[in-house]
Design a protein around this motif. Sequence first.
Motif, mmCIF file in Angstrom:
data_model
loop_
_atom_site.group_PDB
_atom_site.id
_atom_site.type_symbol
_atom_site.label_atom_id
_atom_site.label_comp_id
_atom_site.label_asym_id
_atom_site.label_seq_id
_atom_site.Cartn_x
_atom_site.Cartn_y
_atom_site.Cartn_z
ATOM 1 N N ASP A 73 0.870 -1.170 0.000
ATOM 2 C CA ASP A 73 0.000 0.000 0.000
ATOM 3 C C ASP A 73 0.913 1.227 0.000
ATOM 4 O OD1 ASP A 73 -1.652 2.161 0.478
ATOM 5 O OD2 ASP A 73 -2.958 1.048 1.836
ATOM 6 N N PHE A 74 1.204 1.722 -1.172
ATOM 7 C CA PHE A 74 2.168 2.801 -1.345
ATOM 8 C C PHE A 74 1.785 4.036 -0.527
ATOM 9 C CE2 PHE A 74 4.437 6.231 -3.368
ATOM 10 C CZ PHE A 74 5.671 5.659 -3.626
ATOM 11 N N LEU A 75 0.505 4.359 -0.510
ATOM 12 C CA LEU A 75 0.068 5.571 0.181
ATOM 13 C C LEU A 75 0.268 5.482 1.691
ATOM 14 C CD1 LEU A 75 -3.153 6.445 -1.814
ATOM 15 C CD2 LEU A 75 -0.851 7.366 -2.098
ATOM 16 N N ALA A 127 5.093 9.872 5.234
ATOM 17 C CA ALA A 127 5.962 10.508 6.223
ATOM 18 C C ALA A 127 5.193 11.559 7.016
ATOM 19 C CB ALA A 127 7.166 11.140 5.541
ATOM 20 N N ARG A 128 4.266 12.238 6.370
ATOM 21 C CA ARG A 128 3.498 13.280 7.055
ATOM 22 C C ARG A 128 2.572 12.670 8.103
ATOM 23 N NH1 ARG A 128 1.609 18.203 3.746
ATOM 24 N NH2 ARG A 128 2.087 19.121 5.749
ATOM 25 N N GLY A 129 1.972 11.549 7.786
ATOM 26 C CA GLY A 129 1.131 10.870 8.770
ATOM 27 C C GLY A 129 1.947 10.328 9.926
ATOM 28 N N ALA A 130 3.099 9.751 9.614
ATOM 29 C CA ALA A 130 3.977 9.209 10.655
ATOM 30 C C ALA A 130 4.489 10.317 11.576
ATOM 31 C CB ALA A 130 5.150 8.466 10.020
ATOM 32 N N ALA A 131 4.671 11.513 11.038
ATOM 33 C CA ALA A 131 5.186 12.640 11.821
ATOM 34 C C ALA A 131 4.193 13.133 12.867
ATOM 35 C CB ALA A 131 5.577 13.784 10.888
ATOM 36 N N SER A 138 7.305 4.289 12.848
ATOM 37 C CA SER A 138 5.901 3.922 12.612
ATOM 38 C C SER A 138 5.767 2.510 12.042
ATOM 39 C CB SER A 138 5.257 4.910 11.636
ATOM 40 O OG SER A 138 5.741 4.693 10.321
ATOM 41 N N GLY A 139 6.906 1.929 11.620
ATOM 42 C CA GLY A 139 6.885 0.589 11.031
ATOM 43 C C GLY A 139 6.503 0.599 9.567
ATOM 44 N N LYS A 140 6.433 1.795 8.969
ATOM 45 C CA LYS A 140 6.022 1.906 7.578
ATOM 46 C C LYS A 140 7.188 1.802 6.612
ATOM 47 C CE LYS A 140 2.032 4.717 8.718
ATOM 48 N NZ LYS A 140 1.374 5.999 8.591
ATOM 49 N N ALA A 141 8.379 2.102 7.084
ATOM 50 C CA ALA A 141 9.531 2.078 6.180
ATOM 51 C C ALA A 141 10.272 0.761 6.304
ATOM 52 C CB ALA A 141 10.479 3.228 6.497
ATOM 53 N N GLY A 195 19.049 7.666 36.652
ATOM 54 C CA GLY A 195 19.642 6.676 35.760
ATOM 55 C C GLY A 195 18.906 6.492 34.438
ATOM 56 N N LYS A 196 17.787 7.184 34.262
ATOM 57 C CA LYS A 196 17.021 7.095 33.015
ATOM 58 C C LYS A 196 17.180 8.394 32.233
ATOM 59 C CE LYS A 196 13.430 4.155 35.005
ATOM 60 N NZ LYS A 196 12.001 4.071 35.324
ATOM 61 N N PRO A 197 17.244 8.302 30.897
ATOM 62 C CA PRO A 197 17.386 9.528 30.106
ATOM 63 C C PRO A 197 16.145 10.418 30.217
ATOM 64 C CG PRO A 197 17.041 7.636 28.668
ATOM 65 C CD PRO A 197 17.177 7.110 30.064
ATOM 66 N N CYS A 198 16.377 11.718 30.257
ATOM 67 C CA CYS A 198 15.282 12.680 30.210
ATOM 68 C C CYS A 198 14.802 12.732 28.759
ATOM 69 C CB CYS A 198 15.749 14.051 30.675
ATOM 70 S SG CYS A 198 16.190 14.065 32.431
ATOM 71 N N ILE A 199 13.520 12.535 28.565
ATOM 72 C CA ILE A 199 12.941 12.375 27.236
ATOM 73 C C ILE A 199 11.975 13.519 26.932
ATOM 74 C CG2 ILE A 199 11.417 10.910 25.810
ATOM 75 C CD1 ILE A 199 14.113 9.567 26.352
ATOM 76 N N VAL A 200 12.087 14.055 25.720
ATOM 77 C CA VAL A 200 11.110 15.007 25.206
ATOM 78 C C VAL A 200 10.395 14.285 24.068
ATOM 79 C CG1 VAL A 200 10.731 17.283 24.184
ATOM 80 C CG2 VAL A 200 12.635 16.940 25.779
ATOM 81 N N LEU A 201 9.069 14.272 24.103
ATOM 82 C CA LEU A 201 8.276 13.654 23.046
ATOM 83 C C LEU A 201 8.061 14.689 21.955
ATOM 84 C CD1 LEU A 201 5.735 11.803 25.349
ATOM 85 C CD2 LEU A 201 7.729 10.840 24.199
ATOM 86 N N VAL A 202 8.558 14.377 20.751
ATOM 87 C CA VAL A 202 8.610 15.350 19.662
ATOM 88 C C VAL A 202 7.876 14.834 18.428
ATOM 89 C CG1 VAL A 202 10.171 16.656 18.144
ATOM 90 C CG2 VAL A 202 10.853 16.162 20.502
ATOM 91 N N LYS A 203 7.024 15.681 17.880
ATOM 92 C CA LYS A 203 6.359 15.365 16.614
ATOM 93 C C LYS A 203 7.283 15.776 15.471
ATOM 94 C CE LYS A 203 1.523 15.548 17.886
ATOM 95 N NZ LYS A 203 0.196 16.006 17.440
ATOM 96 N N GLY A 204 7.041 15.203 14.299
ATOM 97 C CA GLY A 204 7.879 15.477 13.144
ATOM 98 C C GLY A 204 7.532 16.779 12.434
ATOM 99 N N ALA A 205 8.536 17.341 11.784
ATOM 100 C CA ALA A 205 8.378 18.626 11.100
ATOM 101 C C ALA A 205 7.392 18.570 9.946
ATOM 102 C CB ALA A 205 9.731 19.122 10.597
ATOM 103 N N SER A 206 7.203 17.412 9.349
ATOM 104 C CA SER A 206 6.293 17.342 8.204
ATOM 105 C C SER A 206 4.850 17.063 8.625
ATOM 106 C CB SER A 206 6.778 16.300 7.196
ATOM 107 O OG SER A 206 6.803 15.023 7.777
ATOM 108 N N SER A 207 4.597 17.007 9.916
ATOM 109 C CA SER A 207 3.245 16.821 10.432
ATOM 110 C C SER A 207 2.321 17.918 9.904
ATOM 111 C CB SER A 207 3.283 16.875 11.961
ATOM 112 O OG SER A 207 2.066 17.298 12.513
#
Length: 182
Positions: free
Chosen positions: A18-20, A25-29, A179-182, A50-62
């Motif tokens: 399913d190519f679409l 990439a925009r949907g995955a972002a 996203s498991g799409k690539a 002992g755990k990394p500080c994490i920032v949850l970031v959306k993608g630029a192409s969103s």
Amino acid sequence: MQRSGPSCTSTNRITHMDFLKQFDARGAAETAREMELRDQSTGEVITNGGKPCIVLVKGASSRTIQAALREDEIARAKKAKAAKDASGEVDTQTAEDLHQATCKAASRFIAGFKNMQTVGEDGKARDLGADDIPAFIDLTFISLPHLMREKGDNEWRKPSFAQQVLDFAQDDAAFLAKSGKA
């Protein structure tokens, strides 16, 4: 004379891509990824317990991010035009103005935090939340060497937290892979 050729029957099941969906990439972002926050001075991952500080970031192409950034740009352009019309001079920018614009843009990409706390009004530790994004993103000032780096330069140029978020958000391939799409 009868010709023989390749068989037209196959026991193999043909699968279709399913190519679409595969290359969306925009949907995955739209789905935030975990970015390990780094110390601006050293480049070391910042840890908490002992755990990394994490920032949850959306993608630029969103699509939602791009719509918000477009609104910001329209507002900025109107403000600049109004200032020019009022004074006859073009609005100038200082490093602080650039820092504020970078922080505002970066804040649009942040969806949350992990392993990061602050002290609440009651004096007790609480997890960082959406209301903390403006304060968090303004903790470190932009790095001019990072801004002026050459493309492909992977040397640590001490990017601010805002610059780290913006850099991370640019990696469309990583959002697709997650996203498991690539």
